[in-house]
Design a protein around this motif. Structure first.
Motif, PDB file in Angstrom:
ATOM      1  N   VAL A  52      -4.563  14.224   5.039  1.00 55.91           N
ATOM      2  CA  VAL A  52      -5.913  14.280   5.624  1.00 55.91           C
ATOM      3  C   VAL A  52      -6.611  12.951   5.382  1.00 55.91           C
ATOM      4  CG1 VAL A  52      -8.121  15.468   5.656  1.00 55.91           C
ATOM      5  CG2 VAL A  52      -6.008  16.745   5.235  1.00 55.91           C
ATOM      6  N   TRP A  53      -6.647  12.508   4.138  1.00 52.00           N
ATOM      7  CA  TRP A  53      -7.172  11.176   3.880  1.00 52.00           C
ATOM      8  C   TRP A  53      -6.021  10.239   3.554  1.00 52.00           C
ATOM      9  CZ3 TRP A  53     -10.462  15.269   2.336  1.00 52.00           C
ATOM     10  CH2 TRP A  53     -10.097  15.923   1.150  1.00 52.00           C
ATOM     11  N   VAL A  54      -5.939   9.156   4.339  1.00 53.20           N
ATOM     12  CA  VAL A  54      -4.750   8.319   4.286  1.00 53.20           C
ATOM     13  C   VAL A  54      -5.049   6.947   3.665  1.00 53.20           C
ATOM     14  CG1 VAL A  54      -3.051   7.114   5.702  1.00 53.20           C
ATOM     15  CG2 VAL A  54      -3.631   9.487   6.207  1.00 53.20           C
ATOM     16  N   PRO A  59       0.821  -1.215   0.000  1.00 54.47           N
ATOM     17  CA  PRO A  59       0.000   0.000   0.000  1.00 54.47           C
ATOM     18  C   PRO A  59       0.861   1.274   0.000  1.00 54.47           C
ATOM     19  CG  PRO A  59      -0.058  -1.025   2.154  1.00 54.47           C
ATOM     20  CD  PRO A  59       0.709  -1.958   1.263  1.00 54.47           C
ATOM     21  N   LEU A  60       1.538   1.499  -1.110  1.00 55.61           N
ATOM     22  CA  LEU A  60       2.502   2.606  -1.176  1.00 55.61           C
ATOM     23  C   LEU A  60       1.831   3.959  -0.997  1.00 55.61           C
ATOM     24  CD1 LEU A  60       4.587   1.203  -4.131  1.00 55.61           C
ATOM     25  CD2 LEU A  60       5.402   1.525  -1.804  1.00 55.61           C
ATOM     26  N   THR A  61       0.645   4.119  -1.603  1.00 50.09           N
ATOM     27  CA  THR A  61       0.019   5.444  -1.518  1.00 50.09           C
ATOM     28  C   THR A  61      -0.484   5.714  -0.100  1.00 50.09           C
ATOM     29  OG1 THR A  61      -1.942   4.383  -2.430  1.00 50.09           O
ATOM     30  CG2 THR A  61      -0.614   5.693  -3.919  1.00 50.09           C
ATOM     31  N   THR A  62      -0.817   4.650   0.620  1.00 47.40           N
ATOM     32  CA  THR A  62      -1.176   4.842   2.025  1.00 47.40           C
ATOM     33  C   THR A  62       0.057   5.316   2.791  1.00 47.40           C
ATOM     34  OG1 THR A  62      -2.661   2.973   1.739  1.00 47.40           O
ATOM     35  CG2 THR A  62      -2.308   3.743   3.981  1.00 47.40           C
ATOM     36  N   SER A  63       1.186   4.684   2.501  1.00 41.57           N
ATOM     37  CA  SER A  63       2.433   5.122   3.144  1.00 41.57           C
ATOM     38  C   SER A  63       2.736   6.569   2.799  1.00 41.57           C
ATOM     39  CB  SER A  63       3.602   4.253   2.670  1.00 41.57           C
ATOM     40  OG  SER A  63       3.510   2.972   3.211  1.00 41.57           O
ATOM     41  N   ILE A  64       2.506   6.923   1.551  1.00 44.18           N
ATOM     42  CA  ILE A  64       2.804   8.297   1.129  1.00 44.18           C
ATOM     43  C   ILE A  64       1.898   9.280   1.871  1.00 44.18           C
ATOM     44  CG2 ILE A  64       2.661   9.898  -0.830  1.00 44.18           C
ATOM     45  CD1 ILE A  64       3.643   7.545  -2.593  1.00 44.18           C
ATOM     46  N   ALA A  65       0.616   8.934   1.987  1.00 36.99           N
ATOM     47  CA  ALA A  65      -0.297   9.832   2.698  1.00 36.99           C
ATOM     48  C   ALA A  65       0.074   9.922   4.180  1.00 36.99           C
ATOM     49  CB  ALA A  65      -1.737   9.352   2.537  1.00 36.99           C
ATOM     50  N   ARG A  66       0.476   8.774   4.741  1.00 34.76           N
ATOM     51  CA  ARG A  66       0.922   8.794   6.146  1.00 34.76           C
ATOM     52  C   ARG A  66       2.157   9.672   6.287  1.00 34.76           C
ATOM     53  NH1 ARG A  66       2.031   2.798   7.659  1.00 34.76           N
ATOM     54  NH2 ARG A  66       2.933   3.693   9.541  1.00 34.76           N
ATOM     55  N   ALA A  67       3.063   9.543   5.329  1.00 35.52           N
ATOM     56  CA  ALA A  67       4.266  10.363   5.368  1.00 35.52           C
ATOM     57  C   ALA A  67       3.908  11.836   5.196  1.00 35.52           C
ATOM     58  CB  ALA A  67       5.233   9.920   4.276  1.00 35.52           C
TER      59      ALA A  67
END
Lengths: 286, 666, 290
Positions: free
Chosen positions: C203-205, A263-271
């Motif tokens: 904001v949205w993860v 889930p790379l984009t989840t990691s990116i959003a978390r970052a």
């Protein structure tokens, strides 16, 4: 005796497969297409096609050529070696099954080296930048020593289930190849340049450019480890520095092409969130 | 340790753990690998890593039992001190890997979860999904990268180890290696060279191993004078997915998590597996080995699967041999959590969802128990003396071997989830010994340059000669490799016959010369994979000879080495008295065989072929006993054997003291 | 540096070096400026415009309200023009830092990545022209004297609807089409930009949160797009003469009631290029070539 030949599928099959390979003799030389033809066998993958091409060392019109160079390792999609661009799409060549490829394009299979890394020869590329990014984000747990100090901290199952997928990243580079924000950096060695000088120049060039989704995800992996966290600030400094997370353009190709479905984009959003908080905190803690 | 350097060859679990430990001890390390170390073959290890743990301890387990299982599973063919030390270190190894951030599966309470593996009755195996090897390797890779940034480790990736450099006294003072990109050949001065280059599966053509597991590095050490032990013990993994380019492993963890092996009772049953009612399914492992069920040791499971297909004609597929490995009775989410990685591999390469349909699997060459002969120094308790320079040292001083390419830990058969342990353990354990070795020797960097230049010259000459072979006239190295693989797979895997082995040995020996005549399609000097491969092919042959010669000379069946003409029979008699008599005879035969063949086969290279001698085994801690998994009449034999052992002990009351005396002097 | 690629890093203390060094902060400001004030302003602007659907008087009222803001040019430049320029210039720099690969990777979010950049370029051209067309950018007389004859700077705040309708009709279907494309591009750019900003700022993860946000942004985009389209429709329905009569009446009432200062510059009638006499209140409009 051991593991007899693969099953013959009943459906109609061609007797020959046409393969077009984008070859390049070395760095700085012009690439050129070369056509090969190999016998069809059931259940082939691109690796077995390339093995046949290597054994033949002859183009489809009978010209003797040197075998195509390529990189591979485990052949079961866990080592990350054999990434290449197949019919325009980046993927592992071991899991690229010929039957599927022929369904999409019965005429031929097109093999190209990755475009975001310098070509060493033919399908071999130099991915040292990818590993350098892991150094930039200090992707490790900074333990005190390797002496016996008992078990590590207890880790809730939920955390393990979040981190295990991230930890499966095999540094294959698919995400980088598909990322429109990740650009090729090729540092050409000067004549007579020492190894050290060349390495230093490469490092400088790499440091100035986008770190890539894989490294962002690794930073998040280690920032969520109880001890890995000790380097959290340093990692966020890297992620908010030159070539950091801001270069992401949210095309989200990385997650779509990742063979491990990380889930790379989840990691990116978390970052992204961590970077926001880190920057605000820095602003007020100054 | 100012100007001491160590060269580690190979960046799998063993090489990386050695590198990291040496760096911690302040030693500068050059790390040489054919591939970026993160891509080493250790990534393919799936199932897990064994150790005694708090839970099993409370069920009666302890380190000794782990040691016992390993020795018994390996049919007593190991020198016992290193194995004992490994078993006692196992919990510490897992603790360390846990601290390094390995994402081991967790119990709901947050402890490391465990599964059961073959050859044991306890849940000893820690695991990270079904990619434990990958996860362990990455943790070590990360630590080594950390040391790289610190400046203590320098990596040479895409470099091929060409051979050790020995000084005039036969001490190893470095190595010659070749850059696989620029084809530059250069020497590396090193005060110790650690070979951690894994197995030799490519000798068999297709196996479960990665393409660089050619065994050529070990072979180059062997040809330079290092001894090679127990080569004939090649583990054929019971469950693999057949493929055109590779036989992909289906981990033992599939059975550890409840997977069941079966075939339809009726030969050539054409029904889909789900249509076959339970009563018509033959769960042959469970029926024949009620105690261990699907988790018998690998050599046994392999032979049974082989047997059911070849001799009993019960293969589930008429066109190719295979049996069902069935997981479909286990809930999907459970499978995804614990086995996700391997099920994806099956799905990706076979196009069938193993959660819905039983997998079709068949044995494949998997692991080499044999390898470079290594020494050890025992301590008073029968374990290893920490810090001894003899530990993991080959017979060439200064040349060390660890991991799969040493012969030390697994005897005649390796237990599942013990290989990761032996790799990390030997890697960590070798470090202090090397530090002590270096203290007593002149630094290699201060030796005359001529030693190194000479070695580089020899290898350059070999390289140039190969390139100059006229193209198109000689052997095609790829086809020669195929031929070698076919011969080896046919004659030296599950079942072995002397006539076949003799013939194979002759053919392979002829390849020594044939491989010199290989002509290359690529004679260039830039990233020439052709020449690199041909060199490794040439070097596969001596190891193939060791395997065949060992197999030929060993007229017995032990662990993975099975000769139908020389195996201990089942008991035939039904009458209890006769059965008892038969068991007595069986035990006599066993004792005779033990005194004859409970020995390591140790080869040394004689230019064209290996010379083999049998070497005694250090059984100071545990006397050999019959390995009776599922043998008909096994219970009677066991009874007789126990009585004999008891009476022997009574007649020799001073035995424990004798063990003590032995200790420390190997 | 021997890096033969367009993205070659330059450490030589140049502008590119500066941008690289402060990359993070610049890009976050870019993201922020797209939301506030630029995005927020765009919403207000399109909603104000859509009030024309209520007739010229409603629209004129709204414009009067806006024009009651003191130091309007300063406010305009600080909170609208400069942020837009910043957002646009940095945006072009960002867009040029990547290379779209849509041909081989036809994923939805990759299409959006490409579309965000395309609409960004369109929006840049559109807004620049739109402001010139109606506002004129600057209100120095020498400048207006130069651009007005070219058909630019056509909007008269105190004759809002009528001057707008005239301006839109001046080149047949060209201006309406131009505005249609431009407005839709801006709306997409904002709606999609909110979605990507939500990821950028964290904001949205999770993928599911991103999906929900994407849906919300789409709904927002459609509504805002409708507001934009309805304004365009309303302009095309507006009869300049009728509207002007109403506006002039409203102006008179407001001036008489001391609600606004008389300002002929903001009127069609009073507007005269080159005129520097603020008290000029003549009937030049009759001779006005418009």
């Amino acid at each position: 005796m051991i593991a007899p030949g693969p099953e013959v599928s009943p459906s109609r099959r061609p007797s020959k497969i046409n393969v077009r390979v984008l070859r390049q003799d070395g760095p700085g030389t012009p690439p050129y297409w070369e056509r090969h033809q190999v016998d069809y066998e059931p259940d082939m993958n691109v690796i077995s096609v390339l093995q046949k091409i290597a054994a033949q060392a002859t183009t489809f019109d009978g010209k003797k050529v040197s075998p195509v160079a390529w990189d591979c390792g485990c052949l079961e999609e866990v080592c990350g070696s054999c990434t290449m661009v197949i019919n325009g799409r980046v993927r592992q060549s071991c899991s690229a099954l010929v039957d599927r490829l022929l369904e999409d394009n019965p005429e031929e299979i097109q093999l190209q080296p990755m475009t975001k890394f310098p070509v060493v020869r033919d399908l071999m590329i130099d991915r040292s930048r990818l590993f350098h990014s892991l150094k930039r984000v200090q992707a490790w747990v900074p333990v005190d020593s390797y002496f016996d100090m008992g078990a590590g901290p207890r880790i809730p199952r939920e955390d393990q289930e979040q981190n295990y997928p991230l930890s499966q990243c095999m540094s294959c580079g698919c995400c980088l190849e598909a990322c429109p924000q990740f650009n090729k950096v090729e540092v050409i060695r000067h004549a007579g340049e020492t190894d050290e000088a060349f390495d230093a120049r490469k490092k400088q060039a790499y440091d100035a450019e986008f770190i890539g989704p894989h490294a962002i995800s690794q930073a998040m992996l280690f920032n969520s480890h109880p001890v890995g966290k000790n380097l959290q600030k340093e990692r966020l400094e890297t992620l908010t520095g030159t070539g950091g997370i801001q270069a992401c353009g949210n095309a989200q190709n990385c997650v779509a092409v990742c063979p491990k479905e990380i889930p790379l984009t989840t990691s990116i959003a978390r970052a992204g969130r961590a970077a926001t908080l880190h920057t605000i905190k820095k602003l007020f803690d100054r | 340790m100012a100007n001491n350097r160590v060269l580690v060859v190979g960046g799998g679990l063993a090489g990386l753990s050695a590198t990291m430990k040496l760096a911690e001890l302040g030693v500068a390390v050059d790390l040489l690998s054919l591939t970026p170390v993160k891509r080493s073959h250790s990534v393919c290890a799936q199932g897990g890593i064994n150790s005694v743990n708090d839970q099993t301890r409370q069920q009666g387990d302890n380190e000794w039992n782990h040691f016992d299982d390993t020795i018994y599973g390996g049919d007593f063919l190991q020198n016992q001190p290193p194995v004992k030390e490994m078993a006692y270190w196992a919990p510490k190894v897992i603790d360390l890997m846990d601290r390094l951030g390995v994402t081991f599966n967790r119990t709901p309470e947050g402890y490391i979860d465990r599964r059961r593996f073959g050859g044991t009755l306890y849940k000893r195996t820690a695991f990270a999904g079904a990619t434990t090897g990958q996860q362990l390797l990455y943790a070590l890779d990360e630590q080594v990268r950390r040391w790289e940034v610190e400046g203590l480790v320098k990596k040479y990736e895409f470099w091929d180890f060409l051979g050790p450099i020995l000084d005039d006294n036969g001490r190893c003072v470095g190595a010659v290696a070749q850059d696989m990109v620029s084809m530059e050949i250069r020497s590396f001065a090193a005060d110790a060279v650690v070979v951690a280059t894994g197995g030799c599966g490519l000798i068999y053509g297709r196996s479960t191993m990665s393409v660089f597991c050619t065994g050529s590095a070990a072979s180059r050490c062997f040809q330079a004078g290092a001894k090679y032990g127990n080569g004939e013990f090649i583990q054929v993994h019971p469950t693999a997915i057949p493929g055109a380019d590779k036989l992909r492993l289906m981990s033992e963890s599939a059975r550890g998590e409840g997977g069941r092996v079966w075939v339809p009772r009726k030969p050539n049953d054409t029904r889909a597996p789900k249509q076959i009612p339970a009563s018509e399914r033959y769960f042959f492992l469970e029926e024949r080995f009620p105690k261990y069920g699907n988790l018998v040791p690998r050599d046994i499971a392999t032979r049974e699967i082989f047997n059911i297909c070849v001799n009993e004609g019960l293969s589930v597929d008429p066109t190719r041999m295979c049996v069902y490995l069935d997981l479909t009775h286990i809930p999907r989410h459970e499978l995804d959590r614990k086995l996700g990685g391997i099920l994806e591999i099956y799905e990706k390469f076979q196009g069938v969802d193993p959660r819905e349909e039983p997998m079709k699997i068949f044995p494949a060459v998997h692991y080499s128990m044999g390898g470079l002969w290594v020494d050890y120094e025992a301590n008073g308790e029968g374990g290893l003396l920490p810090g001894s320079p003899r530990n993991q040292s080959t017979n060439v001083p200064g040349l060390y071997a660890i991991g799969e390419c040493d012969y030390q830990y697994h005897g005649a058969n390796r237990l599942g989830a013990n290989s990761l342990l032996s790799c990390i353990f030997s890697g960590l354990f070798v470090g202090p010994g090397i530090v002590n070795w270096m203290k007593s020797n002149k630094a290699a960097a201060d030796l005359p340059k001529s030693i190194f230049e000479r070695a580089v010259g020899e290898h350059t000459a070999r390289h140039k000669k190969l390139l100059s072979n006229a193209s198109g006239t000689g052997e095609n190295p790829y086809l020669l490799h195929q031929e070698l693989g076919d011969i080896m797979t046919r004659t030296a895997t599950v079942v072995r016959y002397n006539n076949q082995l003799t013939e194979a040995y002759e053919k392979v020996s002829a390849m020594v010369e044939r491989s010199q005549r290989c002509s290359l399609a690529d004679t260039g000097n830039w990233t020439n994979q052709n020449v690199i491969f041909t060199k490794s092919l040439q070097d596969m042959i001596p190891i193939a000879q060791c395997i065949l010669k060992g197999a030929l000379m060993r007229d017995e069946s032990r662990g993975a080495h099975f000769k139908p003409d020389f195996c201990m029979p089942s008991l035939q008699a039904t009458d209890p008295t006769e059965r008892r008599l038969e068991a007595e005879k069986w035990c006599d035969a066993f004792e005779e065989n033990t005194s004859k063949f409970l020995k390591s086969s140790v080869c040394s290279w004689k230019g064209q072929e290996p010379d083999l001698v049998f070497e005694d085994i250090d059984t100071r801690l545990m006397k050999p006993r019959p390995r009776l998994y599922g043998l008909v009449g096994g219970e009677v034999i066991e009874e007789v054997w126990k009585q004999r052992s008891r009476s022997k002990e009574e007649s020799a009351p001073s035995k424990p003291a004798a063990t003590k005396q032995l200790a420390g002097s190997v | 540096m021997n890096v033969p690629t367009p993205s070659a890093p330059s450490q030589s203390g140049s502008l590119a070096g500066f941008l690289k060094k402060h990359d993070f902060i610049i890009r976050r400001l870019h993201s922020l400026s797209g939301l506030v004030p630029v995005g927020a302003y765009m919403c207000v602007h399109l909603l104000t415009n859509s009030s024309l659907n209520g007739g010229p008087a409603v629209f004129q009222n709204a414009v009067f309200a806006i024009h009651s803001i003191p130091f309007l040019p300063v406010v305009e430049w600080t909170f609208i023009f400069l942020p837009i320029l910043f957002h646009a210039i940095v945006g072009v720099w960002i867009a040029r830092s990547g290379q779209s690969n849509l041909r081989n990777y036809r994923f939805t979010s990759n299409k959006r990545y490409w579309a965000q950049r395309m609409t960004g370029y369109i929006a840049f051209a559109f807004i620049f022209t739109h402001v010139l067309h109606l506002h004129g950018w600057f209100h120095w007389d020498w400048w207006l004297g130069f651009v007005e004859p070219l058909g630019m700077a056509q909007f008269r705040p105190y004759n809002a609807a009528s001057s707008l309708a005239e301006a839109m009709k001046s080149l047949g279907f060209v201006w309406p089409l131009f505005y249609l494309v431009g407005v839709l591009a801006c709306v997409f750019h904002l709606a999609n930009g909110i979605w990507t900003a939500g990821i950028t700022w964290g904001v949205w993860v999770s993928p599911s949160a991103q999906k929900r946000a994407s849906l919300a942004c789409s709904v927002f985009g459609v509504l805002l797009g409708l507001a934009g389209l309805s304004s365009l429709a309303a302009v095309s329905r507006t009869d300049p003469a009728t509207a002007k009569a109403i506006e002039d009446q409203m102006y008179k009432v407001r001036v008489d009631g001391h609600m606004i200062q008389p300002n002929e510059h903001k009127r069609s009638d009073g507007h005269h290029t080159g005129s520097s006499d603020p008290t000029h209140n003549g009937t030049v409009s009759a001779n006005d070539p418009k």
